[in-house]
Design an enzyme around this catalytic site. Structure first.
Site, PDB file in Angstrom:
ATOM      1  CG  ASP A 106      -2.269   1.092   0.940  1.00  0.00           C
ATOM      2  OD1 ASP A 106      -2.510   1.255  -0.312  1.00  0.00           O
ATOM      3  OD2 ASP A 106      -2.673   1.477   2.029  1.00  0.00           O
ATOM      4  CB  CYS A 161     -11.403  -6.165 -17.357  1.00  0.00           C
ATOM      5  SG  CYS A 161     -12.721  -4.882 -17.439  1.00  0.00           S
ATOM      6  CB  CYS A 167     -17.013  -1.180 -11.993  1.00  0.00           C
ATOM      7  SG  CYS A 167     -16.334  -1.101 -13.371  1.00  0.00           S
ATOM      8  CB  CYS A 187     -13.941   7.690  -4.849  1.00  0.00           C
ATOM      9  SG  CYS A 187     -13.512   6.225  -4.209  1.00  0.00           S
ATOM     10  CB  CYS A 215     -17.127   2.577  -1.245  1.00  0.00           C
ATOM     11  SG  CYS A 215     -18.356   2.164  -2.497  1.00  0.00           S
ATOM     12  CB  CYS A 218     -16.142  -0.334  -8.375  1.00  0.00           C
ATOM     13  SG  CYS A 218     -15.093  -0.055  -7.039  1.00  0.00           S
ATOM     14  CB  CYS A 222     -16.336  -6.828 -10.819  1.00  0.00           C
ATOM     15  SG  CYS A 222     -15.541  -7.535 -11.948  1.00  0.00           S
TER      16      CYS A 222
END
Ligand code: B12
Ligand code: SF4
Ligand code: SF4
Length: 278
Positions: A106, A161, A167, A187, A215, A218, A222
């Site tokens: 991250d 994808c 999404c 967002c 959240c 999205c 999918c």
């Protein structure tokens, strides 16, 4: 190089493993996209050559009653992934004492989705996230950057994808842009992480989402995740699920959750906003 690559893969299979080995791949450092954070970049080896990329799946079940996003229901992934990567680095250093190894998750100087893509671990969806063929987008990404030259994996063939656009359509304020970038101000995940006072519109967004942090929309919509709801092989995630938080639990568990990095005030503000809106 072949021998070193095989040894690195064997160590990964041994250490980056829970109920089954975590997805692992290698790409060259020159393939990954530019530095994101200057402070973290200081920890990169001077002659970085390879990126050893690992996925930490985090799907723990459906939990329809949850009031927090899936990724924050479990122990803080920064710590859990960090512990695995730390052990991996120790083993690597023991076998390659003249080389440097630095782990990140991250807070990384590289775009982790791009690294995982080049390491053959999946493709980037229109939601901006890495879609792994088995675990879908419910994966955290962590990596070890080293000056050890290794053989790379190849990116997976498309399509992961399918470009259905679900999404983008479900995103409440249209944050996902056609070029694949994200408009942060729109967002909800970003809004829940903002410090200080929020605008009326931002407060309305948190209340409409019903989650005190993050959240999932999205991810959850999918189709590539429909069959990918395979439980995490990371035991520390399976045993630490907390789907519903109130003020007291949020404070008690603060140090062990991904929302800790923003401090107590932000998470307590969000909980209060949802209570006030009831
Ligand atoms: C800042 C950040 C956020 C911000 C901004 C997100 C963003 N997309 O920029 C906020 C707070 C909104 C956020 C939210 C979330 N995040 Co976040 N986030 C990050 C972080 C730290 C940096 C990302 C970044 O700044 N990228 C730079 C920008 C410029 O990249 P970009 O938006 O992808 O834009 C590029 C693409 O469009 C790209 N591009 C190139 N080729 C292609 C091809 C296609 C098909 C597409 C679509 C795009 C594309 O070109 C652009 C320019 O380079 C990363 C960790 C890291 N170090 O990479 C985690 C990370 C991306 N986040 C993660 C997670 C889990 C989330 C959430 C799901 C959490 C949640 N449940 O709320 C949401 C998902 C929101 C979303 N759809 O992105 C995971 C994603 C794992 C995965 N499966 O991919 C990461 C990798 C953290 C981790 N170590 O696991 N996040
Ligand atoms: S996390 Fe939620 S608000 Fe953010 S881009 Fe995805 S659907 Fe939109
Ligand atoms: S919802 Fe459709 S367009 Fe979006 S990432 Fe998944 S497959 Fe791709």
């Amino acid at each position: 190089m072949q021998q070193n690559t095989e040894l690195v893969r064997a160590l990964a299979a041994q250490i980056l493993c829970g109920t089954e080995p975590f997805p692992f791949g290698i790409c060259t450092f020159s393939e990954v996209q530019s530095c994101l954070d200057c402070r973290a970049a200081q920890r990169l080896p001077a002659k970085a050559a390879s990126v050893l990329c690992c996925l930490f799946p985090y799907y723990t079940g459906d939990w329809p009653q949850r009031n927090i996003s899936r990724y924050a229901m479990v122990s803080d992934y920064h710590r859990i992934a960090g512990e695995y990567l730390e052990r991996f680095c120790e083993a690597l250093s023991a076998h390659f004492p003249d080389q440097s190894f630095a782990w990140f998750t991250d807070n990384s100087p590289i775009r982790e989705v791009s690294a995982a893509f080049h390491a053959g671990l999946g493709r980037q969806g229109k939601n901006g996230l890495l879609l792994h063929p088995v675990y879908g987008s419910y994966v955290f990404i962590g990596e070890v950057v080293t000056d050890l030259a290794l053989l790379s994996d190849r990116p997976l063939d498309p399509p992961d994808c399918i470009g259905c656009g679900k999404c983008q359509r479900i995103c409440p304020q249209g944050a996902l842009q056609p070029d694949g970038s994200i408009d942060l101000d729109r967002c909800r995940s970003h809004i829940t992480q903002k410090k200080g006072d929020l605008s009326d519109e931002e407060i309305a967004q948190i209340r409409a989402g019903g989650l005190i942090w993050g959240c999932d929309l999205c991810n959850d919509v999918c189709p590539m995740n429909r069959d990918a709801r395979r439980l995490t092989p990371v035991p520390e995630f399976l045993t630490s699920v907390q789907p519903v938080f109130d003020e007291q639990l949020a404070q008690e568990m603060l140090k062990d959750r991904a929302f800790n990095y923003r401090g107590k005030k932000t998470i307590l503000r969000n909980i209060a906003l949802l209570h006030d809106g009831e």
